[in-house]
Design an enzyme around this catalytic site. Structure first.
Site, PDB file in Angstrom:
ATOM      1  N   GLY A  29      45.306  64.446  32.035  1.00 16.62           N
ATOM      2  CA  GLY A  29      46.024  64.055  30.825  1.00 16.62           C
ATOM      3  C   GLY A  29      47.099  65.041  30.407  1.00 16.62           C
ATOM      4  O   GLY A  29      47.923  64.729  29.562  1.00 16.62           O
ATOM      5  N   CYS A 268      46.604  36.174  41.587  1.00 18.95           N
ATOM      6  CA  CYS A 268      46.695  34.730  41.407  1.00 18.95           C
ATOM      7  C   CYS A 268      46.674  34.012  42.769  1.00 18.95           C
ATOM      8  O   CYS A 268      45.940  33.056  42.980  1.00 18.95           O
ATOM      9  CB  CYS A 268      47.969  34.399  40.648  1.00 18.95           C
ATOM     10  SG  CYS A 268      47.966  32.779  39.857  1.00 18.95           S
TER      11      CYS A 268
END
Lengths: 289, 256, 227
Positions: A29, A268
């Site tokens: 981070g 998809c």
């Protein structure tokens, strides 16, 4: 092919970037500065991600590049071609087959594995930038863990909209220490930041690299009485029928007709290949036939 | 009783020029001390050094911390000092724009300090913000307005609410009533006095307005050219000034 | 309760050639609990100056001013602040308050500052204001707009709100009508009865005779004047 060093960047530059990546992985981070190079593409087109990818690629890699979840948009196509040309690596559109995925604005729907690296293109790495414009001050705030201001932003959202309206680049806290901007991914993708894959974030213009090592804790900031929600459009994919994937809304005619389709094109297609059908899938295939 | 603040030989130079020199005093819990002097007398420099906004050249600023008793704020690490600034200390600027986030709503401004010390319940933060807005006489329906839509007096009251919401023990104020209309000043003075008494606050108030210190401050320090020339009970210093400069200062004020 | 001895003071005017004006020499007096002592002497003899020194408002150059257990002449500011809050009350001729504060709050303030319960403090304030004939419709208003006599009575109410063991009164009956004068004198007598030591300046001779147990002529302490 001989006119380029492998993956365009010279070896010294790649070493420099790898050192920054290692440091970023060691301090999850934390934004590590690096000497970003001029790339043969304009800032905002993924120069940070491209440099990180270049430093990570090996000849055996299979590269996938997506932009907003799709493999076939200009940005994705040109970066894929760039590495085909400069590194000669194999490419794919299949998430499961890729070893390194460079992305802009999405995390693939299919869970990533420990053998994969996900590289994010980052426009603005500093999550506190719009709250506190002074870089000297935001650096100090990170070092002293003074993150109250991030909650002020969320407070303002709720006060103004009745809920946390921030829907992308939603701030997270990494391993209970650094607050990080996950790049402009939809907040729907935030839970996927806790992943088996290595995740690297490159900001070319701002010359910062940060990282999430595998399985590290990533918490989306929120209030106790307004908990974080990974929201998406309340529809199912009109092509593959998925009720759980992130959807794009597409206007299909001038009469206000619209459809919702998975933003992750590979996801998809994979579902449709497996026989899943959405509301408009039949007509779609007839149309193509 | 331990003084809340013990200042010893606090000195700051700007190059060859004196900012403030050899300032020492004790401030006890619940006491309000005024610092008066003309422009350039070093009172704002002193306040800046006390609050940690300016780096003093030498001297000590001992604050009686809750956990470890008196500690020199100048020797604290930056995280400690900043934590103290968010919890036990407060600073009210003369210009509210310096102390407010102008792009954040009134509620967000008040809530910031709460969130900075870990408040994570929106409803709770908002309830506290509403409570404080009413304490500084700002209507509840203004909570989501930005301070830029407020009058100067309201902005100043909002700044005070924002500072006091975490229950600090020591408040620094730099000309808190400066730049306000006389009627607005009176309202602010009344408010400050009430809050000081209710919360048991200690305060150091810099001003050049002798009427303000007479009404707000228990004790008074008079500064000239960076030095403290006289100190004592506020009414004693104003009614029986010992130093020539103070006599001049007091006699220069127009009587109303 | 109040003991003054060897008290001296000069005013030094630094901006007028450093002129030194002696105003008090070897002042001495004492006031026992339950006693009222009046200060007398011509105007300018130093009655108010002596009173202000006892209150800590003027600094003493030499001598001792003991109020309770504290020597005001030597005390630190915060000790004097505590003394004024708990022990030593002062009714001056002038009302000095924050504008805009309601009269009721002004009168209750000494009690609130001592941490008394708010309801009780306000009840005491109402009682005093009623006794001093301040119309109830004025209580929510700031006394800064009142007439001189009304301000004086608000000042008295404030001075008597807390049962100070020692009280300084600077012309408490000046500018009062007969009825209110009577109320104030009764308040002083009540304070004496509960054991307060009172030091006062009364130009009103009848009042002085009624409440003062003794008088001290300040002219004795005035440099350059013969008693």
């Amino acid at each position: 092919m001989t006119e380029y060093t492998f993956a365009y960047l010279d070896e010294q530059t790649k070493r420099m970037i790898r050192r920054a990546i290692l440091k970023a992985l060691a301090v999850p981070g934390y934004q590590v500065p690096f000497a970003s190079r001029e790339m043969p593409m304009p800032y905002g087109w993924g120069t940070g991600g491209v440099q990180v990818s270049a430093a990570c690629l090996v000849p055996e890699d299979r590269l996938k590049v997506i932009d907003q979840g799709a493999d076939d948009t200009t940005n994705a196509v040109s970066i894929r071609r760039f590495f085909e040309k400069t590194a000669g690596v194999a490419t794919t559109t299949r998430t499961a087959e890729a070893t390194l995925i460079q992305t802009r604005h999405r995390i693939p729907e299919a869970p990533l594995t420990r053998d994969q690296i996900l590289v994010y293109q980052v426009p603005i790495p500093e999550p506190l930038r719009f709250l506190e414009p002074r870089e000297t001050e935001t650096r100090k705030m990170h070092s002293l863990e003074e993150y109250g201001l991030v909650h002020v932003k969320l407070y303002e959202d709720i006060a103004r909209h009745g809920q946390i309206a921030t829907s992308y680049a939603y701030p997270v806290k990494v391993e209970g220490r650094y607050v990080m901007d996950p790049s402009p991914i939809p907040k729907f993708d935030n839970p996927k930041l806790e992943s088996a894959a290595i995740q690297l974030f490159g900001a070319g213009r701002e010359q910062r690299i940060y990282a999430l090592p595998p399985y590290c804790q990533v918490v989306s900031l929120d209030f106790e009485d307004h908990p974080f929600e990974a929201s998406k459009a309340d529809h199912i994919c009109d092509l593959c029928g998925s009720a759980t994937s992130y959807l794009d809304e597409v206007i299909v005619d001038d009469a206000g007709g619209r459809m919702f389709v998975c933003s992750d094109t590979d996801y998809c297609e994979t579902r449709r290949a497996a026989g899943h059908r959405g509301r408009l899938a039949a007509t779609e295939e007839e149309h193509f036939a | 009783m331990t003084p809340l603040l013990q200042v010893r030989d606090l000195t700051k130079h700007y190059g060859a020029r004196i900012g403030c020199a050899d300032v020492s005093f004790d401030l006890y819990p619940g006491e309000v001390m005024g610092i008066v002097g003309e422009s350039g007398s070093g009172k704002s420099t002193l306040l800046g050094c006390l609050a940690g906004h300016l780096e003093a050249d030498r001297g000590q600023v001992l604050f009686d911390t809750r956990s470890d008793g008196p500690r020199d704020m100048r020797a604290m690490s930056e995280p400690e000092r900043r934590m103290l600034s968010r919890t036990d200390l407060a600073f009210v600027h003369q210009n509210p724009r310096d102390g407010l986030r102008m792009g954040v709503s009134a509620g967000g401004n008040v809530g910031e300090r709460l969130m900075a010390v870990g408040a994570r319940h929106y409803g709770g933060i908002r309830a506290q913000a509403l409570d404080w807005l009413s304490r500084v006489e700002i209507a509840e329906d203004r909570i989501d307005d930005r301070p830029s839509a407020f009058s100067g007096g309201m902005q100043q009251r909002l700044q005070i609410a924002r500072n006091l919401v975490t229950g600090p023990r020591l408040v620094f104020m730099d000309e808190p009533t400066g730049g306000l209309d006389v009627s607005v000043q009176a309202r602010l003075l009344d408010l400050l006095r009430g809050l000081v008494r209710e919360m048991g606050l200690s305060a150091v108030i810099v001003t050049h307005d002798l009427a303000v210190v007479r009404l707000l401050a228990d004790r008074l320090m008079v500064m000239k050219s960076g030095h403290v020339v006289e100190a004592g009970l506020t009414d004693q210093v104003l009614d029986d000034p010992q130093h020539g400069y103070t006599q001049l200062l007091v006699s220069s004020v127009l009587q109303v | 309760m109040i003991t003054v001895s060897g008290l001296s003071k000069n005013f030094v005017l630094h901006n007028q050639g450093g002129a030194v004006i002696p105003v008090m020499r070897d002042a001495a007096l004492c006031v026992a609990p339950g006693e009222c002592v009046g200060l007398t002497g011509a105007s300018g003899a130093g009655k108010s100056t002596l009173m202000r020194m006892v209150y800590g408002n003027y600094l003493a150059d030499h001598g001792m001013i003991r109020v309770g257990n504290l020597d005001v002449a030597q005390a630190a500011p915060r000790q004097i602040i505590a003394l004024r809050r708990e022990t030593l009350g002062y009714v001056s001729q002038f009302l000095r308050v924050v504008p805009r504060v309601p009269t009721l709050e002004v009168v209750a303030e000494p009690l609130l500052a001592l941490g008394h319960d708010r309801t009780q403090a306000l009840a005491r304030a109402r009682d005093l204001l009623a006794r001093l004939n301040i119309p109830e419709r004025l209580w929510p208003l700031s006394p800064t707009t009142f007439s001189g006599g009304e301000q004086q009575r608000v000042n008295i109410a404030r001075g008597f709100a807390h049962a100070y063991p020692a009280l300084l009164l600077d012309e408490p009956t000046a500018s009062l009508d007969a009825a209110n004068r009577e109320v104030v004198l009764t308040l002083i007598e009540e304070a004496k009865a509960r054991g307060a030591a009172i030091l006062g300046i009364f130009h009103d001779e009848a009042a002085r005779v009624r409440v003062c147990d003794r008088v001290v002529d300040v002219t004795r302490f005035t440099p350059g004047m013969v008693a």
